[in-house]
Design a protein around this motif. Structure first.
Motif, PDB file in Angstrom:
ATOM      1  N   ARG A 121      35.694  30.582  20.093  1.00 29.47           N
ATOM      2  CA  ARG A 121      35.623  31.018  21.495  1.00 29.47           C
ATOM      3  C   ARG A 121      36.496  31.833  22.260  1.00 29.47           C
ATOM      4  O   ARG A 121      36.425  32.795  22.770  1.00 29.47           O
ATOM      5  CB  ARG A 121      35.122  29.736  22.254  1.00 29.47           C
ATOM      6  N   TYR A 122      37.950  31.550  22.054  1.00 28.83           N
ATOM      7  CA  TYR A 122      38.987  32.076  22.615  1.00 28.83           C
ATOM      8  C   TYR A 122      39.043  33.328  21.955  1.00 28.83           C
ATOM      9  O   TYR A 122      39.178  34.324  22.861  1.00 28.83           O
ATOM     10  CB  TYR A 122      40.088  31.350  22.105  1.00 28.83           C
ATOM     11  N   ALA A 123      38.684  33.672  20.737  1.00 28.49           N
ATOM     12  CA  ALA A 123      38.621  34.983  20.029  1.00 28.49           C
ATOM     13  C   ALA A 123      37.695  35.964  20.861  1.00 28.49           C
ATOM     14  O   ALA A 123      38.068  37.092  21.027  1.00 28.49           O
ATOM     15  CB  ALA A 123      38.594  34.710  18.582  1.00 28.49           C
ATOM     16  N   VAL A 124      36.562  35.257  20.913  1.00 29.68           N
ATOM     17  CA  VAL A 124      35.508  36.154  21.621  1.00 29.68           C
ATOM     18  C   VAL A 124      35.860  36.612  23.045  1.00 29.68           C
ATOM     19  O   VAL A 124      35.659  37.814  23.502  1.00 29.68           O
ATOM     20  CB  VAL A 124      34.159  35.275  22.040  1.00 29.68           C
ATOM     21  N   GLY A 205      39.786  45.868  37.433  1.00 25.63           N
ATOM     22  CA  GLY A 205      40.269  44.863  36.195  1.00 25.63           C
ATOM     23  C   GLY A 205      40.681  43.657  36.765  1.00 25.63           C
ATOM     24  O   GLY A 205      40.582  42.692  35.821  1.00 25.63           O
ATOM     25  N   HIS A 206      41.027  43.345  38.120  1.00 28.70           N
ATOM     26  CA  HIS A 206      41.589  42.170  38.281  1.00 28.70           C
ATOM     27  C   HIS A 206      40.418  41.203  38.566  1.00 28.70           C
ATOM     28  O   HIS A 206      40.523  40.008  37.955  1.00 28.70           O
ATOM     29  CB  HIS A 206      42.208  42.195  39.685  1.00 28.70           C
ATOM     30  N   VAL A 207      39.365  41.659  39.139  1.00 27.66           N
ATOM     31  CA  VAL A 207      38.232  40.779  39.502  1.00 27.66           C
ATOM     32  C   VAL A 207      37.583  40.389  37.887  1.00 27.66           C
ATOM     33  O   VAL A 207      37.372  39.110  37.481  1.00 27.66           O
ATOM     34  CB  VAL A 207      37.077  41.483  39.828  1.00 27.66           C
TER      35      VAL A 207
HETATM   36  C1  LIG Z   1      39.053  30.808  13.104  1.00 27.14           C
HETATM   37  C2  LIG Z   1      39.326  31.964  14.241  1.00 27.14           C
HETATM   38  C3  LIG Z   1      40.722  32.432  14.692  1.00 27.14           C
HETATM   39  C4  LIG Z   1      40.826  33.251  15.983  1.00 27.14           C
HETATM   40  C5  LIG Z   1      42.246  33.305  16.334  1.00 27.14           C
HETATM   41  C6  LIG Z   1      42.339  33.936  17.630  1.00 27.14           C
HETATM   42  C7  LIG Z   1      42.138  35.412  17.648  1.00 27.14           C
HETATM   43  C8  LIG Z   1      42.504  36.155  18.822  1.00 27.14           C
HETATM   44  C9  LIG Z   1      41.933  37.506  18.994  1.00 27.14           C
HETATM   45  C10 LIG Z   1      42.931  38.439  19.076  1.00 27.14           C
HETATM   46  C11 LIG Z   1      44.268  38.067  19.408  1.00 27.14           C
HETATM   47  C12 LIG Z   1      44.947  39.099  20.403  1.00 27.14           C
HETATM   48  C13 LIG Z   1      46.152  38.784  20.826  1.00 27.14           C
HETATM   49  C14 LIG Z   1      46.074  37.736  22.019  1.00 27.14           C
HETATM   50  C15 LIG Z   1      47.425  38.040  22.912  1.00 27.14           C
HETATM   51  C16 LIG Z   1      47.791  36.640  23.789  1.00 27.14           C
HETATM   52  C17 LIG Z   1      49.044  36.804  24.454  1.00 27.14           C
HETATM   53  C18 LIG Z   1      48.793  37.710  25.512  1.00 27.14           C
HETATM   54  O1  LIG Z   1      47.795  37.643  26.157  1.00 27.14           O
HETATM   55  S1  LIG Z   1      50.236  38.786  25.704  1.00 27.14           S
HETATM   56  C19 LIG Z   1      49.607  39.942  26.688  1.00 27.14           C
HETATM   57  C20 LIG Z   1      49.923  39.623  28.390  1.00 27.14           C
HETATM   58  N1  LIG Z   1      49.435  40.829  28.892  1.00 27.14           N
HETATM   59  C21 LIG Z   1      48.470  40.764  29.918  1.00 27.14           C
HETATM   60  O2  LIG Z   1      48.066  39.572  30.040  1.00 27.14           O
HETATM   61  C22 LIG Z   1      48.090  41.679  30.625  1.00 27.14           C
HETATM   62  C23 LIG Z   1      46.934  41.211  31.866  1.00 27.14           C
HETATM   63  N2  LIG Z   1      46.703  42.316  32.668  1.00 27.14           N
HETATM   64  C24 LIG Z   1      45.813  43.102  32.543  1.00 27.14           C
HETATM   65  O3  LIG Z   1      44.830  42.915  31.608  1.00 27.14           O
HETATM   66  C25 LIG Z   1      45.581  44.329  33.606  1.00 27.14           C
HETATM   67  O4  LIG Z   1      46.719  44.380  34.269  1.00 27.14           O
HETATM   68  C26 LIG Z   1      44.592  43.722  34.627  1.00 27.14           C
HETATM   69  C27 LIG Z   1      43.097  44.033  33.772  1.00 27.14           C
HETATM   70  C28 LIG Z   1      44.658  42.455  35.255  1.00 27.14           C
HETATM   71  C29 LIG Z   1      44.373  44.717  35.819  1.00 27.14           C
HETATM   72  O5  LIG Z   1      44.360  46.033  35.773  1.00 27.14           O
HETATM   73  P1  LIG Z   1      44.888  46.936  36.997  1.00 27.14           P
HETATM   74  O6  LIG Z   1      45.861  46.345  37.944  1.00 27.14           O
HETATM   75  O7  LIG Z   1      45.511  48.306  36.040  1.00 27.14           O
HETATM   76  O8  LIG Z   1      43.599  47.491  37.574  1.00 27.14           O
HETATM   77  P2  LIG Z   1      42.685  46.834  38.933  1.00 27.14           P
HETATM   78  O9  LIG Z   1      42.397  45.459  38.824  1.00 27.14           O
HETATM   79  O10 LIG Z   1      41.692  47.900  38.901  1.00 27.14           O
HETATM   80  O11 LIG Z   1      43.929  47.158  40.116  1.00 27.14           O
HETATM   81  C30 LIG Z   1      43.938  48.553  40.835  1.00 27.14           C
HETATM   82  C31 LIG Z   1      45.009  48.492  41.490  1.00 27.14           C
HETATM   83  O12 LIG Z   1      44.982  47.520  42.665  1.00 27.14           O
HETATM   84  C32 LIG Z   1      45.944  46.503  42.431  1.00 27.14           C
HETATM   85  N3  LIG Z   1      45.358  45.286  42.749  1.00 27.14           N
HETATM   86  C33 LIG Z   1      44.171  44.779  42.669  1.00 27.14           C
HETATM   87  N4  LIG Z   1      44.255  43.465  43.038  1.00 27.14           N
HETATM   88  C34 LIG Z   1      45.392  43.021  43.508  1.00 27.14           C
HETATM   89  C35 LIG Z   1      45.879  41.885  43.824  1.00 27.14           C
HETATM   90  N5  LIG Z   1      45.211  40.771  44.053  1.00 27.14           N
HETATM   91  N6  LIG Z   1      47.262  41.618  44.266  1.00 27.14           N
HETATM   92  C36 LIG Z   1      47.790  42.727  44.088  1.00 27.14           C
HETATM   93  N7  LIG Z   1      47.634  44.069  43.766  1.00 27.14           N
HETATM   94  C37 LIG Z   1      46.102  44.333  43.240  1.00 27.14           C
HETATM   95  C38 LIG Z   1      46.763  46.697  41.158  1.00 27.14           C
HETATM   96  O13 LIG Z   1      47.795  46.155  41.260  1.00 27.14           O
HETATM   97  C39 LIG Z   1      46.345  48.105  40.769  1.00 27.14           C
HETATM   98  O14 LIG Z   1      47.561  48.627  41.097  1.00 27.14           O
HETATM   99  P3  LIG Z   1      48.610  49.612  40.429  1.00 27.14           P
HETATM  100  O15 LIG Z   1      47.361  50.572  39.601  1.00 27.14           O
HETATM  101  O16 LIG Z   1      49.093  48.723  39.503  1.00 27.14           O
HETATM  102  O17 LIG Z   1      49.176  50.420  41.462  1.00 27.14           O
END
Ligand SMILES: CCCCCCCC/C=C\CCCCCCCC(=O)SCCNC(=O)CCNC(=O)[C@H](O)C(C)(C)COP(=O)(O)OP(=O)(O)OC[C@H]1O[C@@H](n2cnc3c(N)ncnc32)[C@H](O)[C@@H]1OP(=O)(O)O
Length: 323
Positions: A121-124, A205-207
């Motif tokens: 589920r985490y992977a999905v 992306g935030h929502v």
């Molecule tokens: C048996 C099975 C086994 C399976 C095993 C499992 C397999 C799993 C599968 C695969 C593994 C893969 C590996 C996993 C990895 C795990 C570990 C990590 O996750 S390390 C990564 C950490 N990195 C993040 O977490 C990034 C998170 N951030 C984002 O994704 C983006 O930043 C996001 C979507 C949150 C927002 O993107 P926006 O900020 O560019 O876009 P907008 O929301 O449209 O906002 C537009 C503007 O408005 C501001 N804004 C919006 N709301 C705001 C608010 N509330 N406060 C302040 N500013 C806001 C924003 O700051 C932005 O401004 P401005 O472009 O920066 O100038």
């Protein structure tokens, strides 16, 4: 005349009560998200503070100093929590796997089965997050939606700074490169080149991420701490405590403490995500941008947690938290 409880509770109600006991929230619980967005958007439409913020953004050239702390893009919660939100979500989920009885104290086979399904589920949800916001065989889905709806990267400083080409062939090549860069850019690359991401439908992306992360953690936490996952009834537990040695009960105490703190941490991450969702609804994005972010996240949650309740083959693969 006394009536037994089985005659007073309808089968439907009985089913929903036992769902709650096994930690499965009903679908209507998801209404908390549209309601939050609605309340935030209405507040931003009628509050004088939010209105004056919007007017100064629209009329004054250059950056405007936000009136409210949460209206600042560099607020501490945005930078250290939302912008790295999936790392927090992953940490919280892993803490559930290592501390909750569903995964640590049930019979070995059940434990393995539950853990594998929880990881699936985490992977999905993680794949959904990656494809939607980070990478989808190139730009992420939200970036592709933006360019497909007519958006592009404008005022790119690296292009403005480059020297003007001397020959018409060079001018043609430069024009082609400019057009290509404008169309292949992602929001992140556009910002890095000091451009403006303008014109298209910019899904929030935030929502998307805040709804996905908080619903994922809430459903997993409810499942992992449900009645069905408790290995022993209270009386049996007490009896076992009495026959245990002091060492064992000390270990059990530490286990219990980890269990409680991990649940608090998970609910803390989920609640802070909800709070940031409300702030996003008030201070950022248009109605339509918020709605599209919400719809993508709710679809992923529906497929991961609600569809398995009715689709047996899918349930067999991905399981249901708390069962
Ligand atoms: C048996 C099975 C086994 C399976 C095993 C499992 C397999 C799993 C599968 C695969 C593994 C893969 C590996 C996993 C990895 C795990 C570990 C990590 O996750 S390390 C990564 C950490 N990195 C993040 O977490 C990034 C998170 N951030 C984002 O994704 C983006 O930043 C996001 C979507 C949150 C927002 O993107 P926006 O900020 O560019 O876009 P907008 O929301 O449209 O906002 C537009 C503007 O408005 C501001 N804004 C919006 N709301 C705001 C608010 N509330 N406060 C302040 N500013 C806001 C924003 O700051 C932005 O401004 P401005 O472009 O920066 O100038």
């Amino acid at each position: 005349m006394a009536t037994s409880s089985s005659t007073t509770i309808s089968p439907r109600r009985h089913e929903s009560v036992s769902r709650w006991r096994s930690g499965q929230p009903p679908a209507f619980a998801l209404l908390v998200y549209p309601i939050t967005l609605l309340v935030g958007s209405l507040y931003s439409a009628i509050s004088p503070t939010a209105q004056s913020q919007q007017q100064s953004t629209a009329t004054r050239p250059g950056p405007v100093v936000p009136i409210n702390y949460f209206a600042r893009k560099d607020n501490i919660f945005n930078i250290y929590f939302v912008k790295v939100g999936w790392a927090w979500t992953t940490l919280a989920f892993v803490s559930l796997l290592f501390t909750q009885q569903a995964y640590t104290h049930s019979p070995v086979e059940l434990r393995a089965k539950r853990s594998i399904k929880a990881l699936l589920r985490y992977a999905v949800v993680t794949c959904a997050w990656i494809l939607t916001t980070q990478w989808f065989f190139g730009p992420a889905i939200i970036d592709r939606m933006f360019t497909l709806s007519g958006g592009r990267c404008e005022n790119i400083s690296i292009l403005a700074d480059s020297p003007s080409p001397s020959s018409s062939a060079a001018a043609g090549t430069a024009h082609k490169v400019t057009e290509e860069i404008k169309t292949i850019f992602t929001a992140v690359a556009c910002k890095a080149a000091a451009g403006h991401w303008k014109g298209g439908h910019d899904v929030s992306g935030h929502v998307f991420m805040l709804v996905l992360a908080s619903a994922f953690l809430a459903v997993e936490a409810l499942g992992a701490s449900s009645e069905e996952c408790k290995p022993l009834a209270d009386g049996a537990k007490e009896k076992q405590h009495n026959i245990n040695t002091m060492d064992h009960s000390a270990v059990a105490d530490i286990d219990d403490r980890f269990k409680v703190w991990s649940l608090r941490f998970v609910w803390g991450v989920a609640l802070l995500s909800w709070w940031m969702l409300l702030m996003t609804a008030i201070w950022f994005h248009t109605w339509l941008e918020k709605l599209s972010g919400l719809l993508i996240a709710i679809s992923v949650i529906y497929i991961t947690y609600y569809l398995p309740r009715t689709l047996t083959s899918w349930r067999y693969v991905i399981g249901i938290p708390g069962i």
